[in-house]
Motif scaffolding. Structure first.
Motif, PDB file in Angstrom:
ATOM      1  N   LEU A 155      45.820  47.825  26.488  1.00 52.56           N
ATOM      2  CA  LEU A 155      44.400  47.809  26.124  1.00 52.56           C
ATOM      3  C   LEU A 155      43.689  46.598  26.708  1.00 52.56           C
ATOM      4  O   LEU A 155      42.482  46.625  26.943  1.00 52.56           O
ATOM      5  N   ARG A 156      44.426  45.540  26.952  1.00 54.43           N
ATOM      6  CA  ARG A 156      43.853  44.324  27.554  1.00 54.43           C
ATOM      7  C   ARG A 156      44.044  44.288  29.074  1.00 54.43           C
ATOM      8  O   ARG A 156      43.444  43.464  29.750  1.00 54.43           O
ATOM      9  N   ARG A 157      44.889  45.151  29.577  1.00 56.38           N
ATOM     10  CA  ARG A 157      45.161  45.215  31.013  1.00 56.38           C
ATOM     11  C   ARG A 157      43.945  45.792  31.738  1.00 56.38           C
ATOM     12  O   ARG A 157      43.288  46.699  31.246  1.00 56.38           O
ATOM     13  N   ALA A 158      43.644  45.248  32.892  1.00 57.24           N
ATOM     14  CA  ALA A 158      42.504  45.727  33.684  1.00 57.24           C
ATOM     15  C   ALA A 158      42.706  47.192  34.055  1.00 57.24           C
ATOM     16  O   ALA A 158      43.820  47.624  34.355  1.00 57.24           O
ATOM     17  N   ALA A 159      41.626  47.936  34.036  1.00 52.70           N
ATOM     18  CA  ALA A 159      41.652  49.311  34.538  1.00 52.70           C
ATOM     19  C   ALA A 159      41.593  49.243  36.063  1.00 52.70           C
ATOM     20  O   ALA A 159      41.130  48.251  36.636  1.00 52.70           O
ATOM     21  N   ALA A 160      42.040  50.293  36.723  1.00 58.99           N
ATOM     22  CA  ALA A 160      42.045  50.312  38.189  1.00 58.99           C
ATOM     23  C   ALA A 160      40.646  50.078  38.750  1.00 58.99           C
ATOM     24  O   ALA A 160      40.474  49.305  39.699  1.00 58.99           O
ATOM     25  N   GLN A 161      39.635  50.705  38.151  1.00 60.12           N
ATOM     26  CA  GLN A 161      38.254  50.551  38.627  1.00 60.12           C
ATOM     27  C   GLN A 161      37.791  49.094  38.489  1.00 60.12           C
ATOM     28  O   GLN A 161      37.102  48.577  39.361  1.00 60.12           O
ATOM     29  N   ASP A 162      38.157  48.448  37.385  1.00 55.67           N
ATOM     30  CA  ASP A 162      37.781  47.051  37.174  1.00 55.67           C
ATOM     31  C   ASP A 162      38.497  46.139  38.174  1.00 55.67           C
ATOM     32  O   ASP A 162      37.920  45.184  38.677  1.00 55.67           O
ATOM     33  N   ALA A 163      39.754  46.438  38.427  1.00 55.80           N
ATOM     34  CA  ALA A 163      40.520  45.635  39.383  1.00 55.80           C
ATOM     35  C   ALA A 163      39.899  45.699  40.772  1.00 55.80           C
ATOM     36  O   ALA A 163      39.830  44.687  41.482  1.00 55.80           O
ATOM     37  N   LEU A 164      39.408  46.864  41.155  1.00 55.83           N
ATOM     38  CA  LEU A 164      38.772  47.004  42.470  1.00 55.83           C
ATOM     39  C   LEU A 164      37.487  46.197  42.580  1.00 55.83           C
ATOM     40  O   LEU A 164      37.055  45.859  43.677  1.00 55.83           O
ATOM     41  N   ARG A 165      36.875  45.873  41.453  1.00 50.16           N
ATOM     42  CA  ARG A 165      35.655  45.067  41.455  1.00 50.16           C
ATOM     43  C   ARG A 165      35.942  43.576  41.243  1.00 50.16           C
ATOM     44  O   ARG A 165      35.020  42.778  41.138  1.00 50.16           O
ATOM     45  N   HIS A 166      37.204  43.210  41.192  1.00 49.09           N
ATOM     46  CA  HIS A 166      37.569  41.806  40.970  1.00 49.09           C
ATOM     47  C   HIS A 166      37.067  40.952  42.139  1.00 49.09           C
ATOM     48  O   HIS A 166      37.127  41.382  43.296  1.00 49.09           O
ATOM     49  N   GLY A 175      50.159  55.441  29.381  1.00 47.15           N
ATOM     50  CA  GLY A 175      49.148  56.129  30.176  1.00 47.15           C
ATOM     51  C   GLY A 175      49.105  55.616  31.595  1.00 47.15           C
ATOM     52  O   GLY A 175      50.076  55.051  32.108  1.00 47.15           O
ATOM     53  N   GLU A 176      47.940  55.767  32.219  1.00 46.75           N
ATOM     54  CA  GLU A 176      47.787  55.425  33.628  1.00 46.75           C
ATOM     55  C   GLU A 176      47.894  53.926  33.903  1.00 46.75           C
ATOM     56  O   GLU A 176      48.119  53.520  35.037  1.00 46.75           O
ATOM     57  N   LYS A 177      47.765  53.113  32.871  1.00 49.09           N
ATOM     58  CA  LYS A 177      47.827  51.665  33.101  1.00 49.09           C
ATOM     59  C   LYS A 177      49.225  51.168  33.452  1.00 49.09           C
ATOM     60  O   LYS A 177      49.384  50.021  33.844  1.00 49.09           O
ATOM     61  N   VAL A 178      50.236  52.030  33.338  1.00 53.33           N
ATOM     62  CA  VAL A 178      51.561  51.634  33.814  1.00 53.33           C
ATOM     63  C   VAL A 178      51.523  51.447  35.328  1.00 53.33           C
ATOM     64  O   VAL A 178      52.204  50.577  35.862  1.00 53.33           O
ATOM     65  N   ASP A 179      50.700  52.243  36.000  1.00 52.06           N
ATOM     66  CA  ASP A 179      50.554  52.102  37.452  1.00 52.06           C
ATOM     67  C   ASP A 179      49.834  50.805  37.798  1.00 52.06           C
ATOM     68  O   ASP A 179      50.160  50.146  38.791  1.00 52.06           O
ATOM     69  N   VAL A 180      48.869  50.429  36.987  1.00 51.01           N
ATOM     70  CA  VAL A 180      48.154  49.171  37.201  1.00 51.01           C
ATOM     71  C   VAL A 180      49.130  48.008  37.058  1.00 51.01           C
ATOM     72  O   VAL A 180      49.118  47.066  37.858  1.00 51.01           O
ATOM     73  N   TRP A 181      49.999  48.085  36.056  1.00 54.88           N
ATOM     74  CA  TRP A 181      50.999  47.040  35.858  1.00 54.88           C
ATOM     75  C   TRP A 181      51.917  46.947  37.080  1.00 54.88           C
ATOM     76  O   TRP A 181      52.220  45.860  37.552  1.00 54.88           O
ATOM     77  N   ALA A 182      52.332  48.102  37.606  1.00 49.57           N
ATOM     78  CA  ALA A 182      53.198  48.117  38.784  1.00 49.57           C
ATOM     79  C   ALA A 182      52.495  47.494  39.991  1.00 49.57           C
ATOM     80  O   ALA A 182      53.109  46.764  40.775  1.00 49.57           O
ATOM     81  N   ILE A 183      51.195  47.744  40.131  1.00 51.81           N
ATOM     82  CA  ILE A 183      50.427  47.135  41.224  1.00 51.81           C
ATOM     83  C   ILE A 183      50.385  45.619  41.048  1.00 51.81           C
ATOM     84  O   ILE A 183      50.489  44.870  42.020  1.00 51.81           O
ATOM     85  N   GLY A 184      50.269  45.162  39.803  1.00 44.06           N
ATOM     86  CA  GLY A 184      50.326  43.724  39.532  1.00 44.06           C
ATOM     87  C   GLY A 184      51.654  43.128  39.961  1.00 44.06           C
ATOM     88  O   GLY A 184      51.707  42.040  40.540  1.00 44.06           O
ATOM     89  N   CYS A 185      52.744  43.847  39.690  1.00 47.31           N
ATOM     90  CA  CYS A 185      54.071  43.387  40.114  1.00 47.31           C
ATOM     91  C   CYS A 185      54.160  43.304  41.637  1.00 47.31           C
ATOM     92  O   CYS A 185      54.719  42.356  42.190  1.00 47.31           O
ATOM     93  N   ILE A 186      53.596  44.299  42.307  1.00 45.27           N
ATOM     94  CA  ILE A 186      53.615  44.314  43.773  1.00 45.27           C
ATOM     95  C   ILE A 186      52.777  43.157  44.317  1.00 45.27           C
ATOM     96  O   ILE A 186      53.188  42.482  45.267  1.00 45.27           O
ATOM     97  N   LEU A 187      51.620  42.901  43.710  1.00 46.62           N
ATOM     98  CA  LEU A 187      50.792  41.781  44.144  1.00 46.62           C
ATOM     99  C   LEU A 187      51.536  40.468  43.961  1.00 46.62           C
ATOM    100  O   LEU A 187      51.541  39.615  44.847  1.00 46.62           O
ATOM    101  N   TYR A 188      52.205  40.313  42.823  1.00 46.59           N
ATOM    102  CA  TYR A 188      53.009  39.112  42.572  1.00 46.59           C
ATOM    103  C   TYR A 188      54.096  38.972  43.636  1.00 46.59           C
ATOM    104  O   TYR A 188      54.322  37.892  44.174  1.00 46.59           O
ATOM    105  N   LEU A 189      54.751  40.082  43.949  1.00 44.11           N
ATOM    106  CA  LEU A 189      55.798  40.087  44.966  1.00 44.11           C
ATOM    107  C   LEU A 189      55.255  39.678  46.330  1.00 44.11           C
ATOM    108  O   LEU A 189      55.869  38.898  47.059  1.00 44.11           O
ATOM    109  N   LEU A 190      54.065  40.169  46.682  1.00 46.53           N
ATOM    110  CA  LEU A 190      53.456  39.799  47.964  1.00 46.53           C
ATOM    111  C   LEU A 190      53.079  38.318  48.004  1.00 46.53           C
ATOM    112  O   LEU A 190      53.182  37.679  49.046  1.00 46.53           O
ATOM    113  N   ILE A 191      52.633  37.788  46.885  1.00 46.04           N
ATOM    114  CA  ILE A 191      52.231  36.381  46.825  1.00 46.04           C
ATOM    115  C   ILE A 191      53.446  35.456  46.877  1.00 46.04           C
ATOM    116  O   ILE A 191      53.442  34.451  47.582  1.00 46.04           O
ATOM    117  N   THR A 192      54.497  35.796  46.129  1.00 44.83           N
ATOM    118  CA  THR A 192      55.634  34.881  45.983  1.00 44.83           C
ATOM    119  C   THR A 192      56.829  35.205  46.858  1.00 44.83           C
ATOM    120  O   THR A 192      57.646  34.338  47.130  1.00 44.83           O
TER     121      THR A 192
END
Length: 183
Positions: free
Chosen positions: A90-101, A22-39
């Motif tokens: 199911l354990r991965r953050a939803a986009a809305q939750d990530a925005l409130r991190h 579902g849509e959480k594949v995009d959330v995972w990709a954003i996590g990869c991009i964040l990791y890439l920006l950090i490292t």
């Protein structure tokens, strides 16, 4: 090799045999991009010579690699990245939750939202890339800058210089820099 490149941005559930995701594949990709920006490196694809099997195994392991730059990043940035890259959708953050991190919230100390004037960072990058002559001229010109501008720059430097040691480390830049800067 082309087939490997197609996999390095896919979430673990996209690599499973049933193919349901579902849509959480995009959330995972954003996590990869964040990791890439950090490292500065992709979390699962170290580069040439990586086989498709190694890449898929790395992605499906559910482990976020512990790169030295990742360990040096603010704890809140690490937490958000791990939440975005959870193996189980199911354990991965939803986009809305990530925005409130907290790391993305302005009231959190060391947050990404505590953005300093972007021109300061662009100036630092340009200064670092300058020749010795240009640096000397810039130092001379800096002595002639108006007091109000110098005061503002000094405040921004102090905000970045968390350790108050007179130097701005990569970690301090990551903590206080604008999110749009590639590091």
């Amino acid at each position: 090799m082309e087939r490997v490149r197609g996999h390095f941005a896919q979430a673990p559930e996209m690599l499973s045999s049933d193919g349901s995701y579902g849509e959480k594949v995009d959330v995972w990709a954003i996590g990869c991009i964040l990791y890439l920006l950090i490292t500065g490196q992709h979390p699962f694809w170290p580069g040439r010579g990586t086989s498709e099997k190694q890449l898929i195994q790395s992605i499906t392991s559910g482990q976020v690699p512990q790169h030295p730059n990742f360990r040096a990043a603010p704890a809140a940035a690490q937490d958000l990245t791990v939440q975005l890259m959870a193996k189980d959708p199911l354990r991965r953050a939803a986009a809305q939750d990530a925005l409130r991190h907290p790391w993305l919230r302005a009231e959190s100390p060391g947050s990404a939202a505590q953005v300093l004037d972007k021109s300061v960072f662009e100036g630092l990058c340009k200064y670092q890339a300058s020749s010795k002559l240009k640096r000397a001229v810039l130092k001379l010109l800096a002595k002639e800058a108006d007091e109000e501008r110098v005061k503002k720059l000094r405040e921004q430097f102090r905000t970045l210089n968390v350790r108050q040691d007179g130097y701005i480390s990569r970690e301090e830049l990551l903590q206080g820099g604008p999110r749009s800067l590639p590091m």
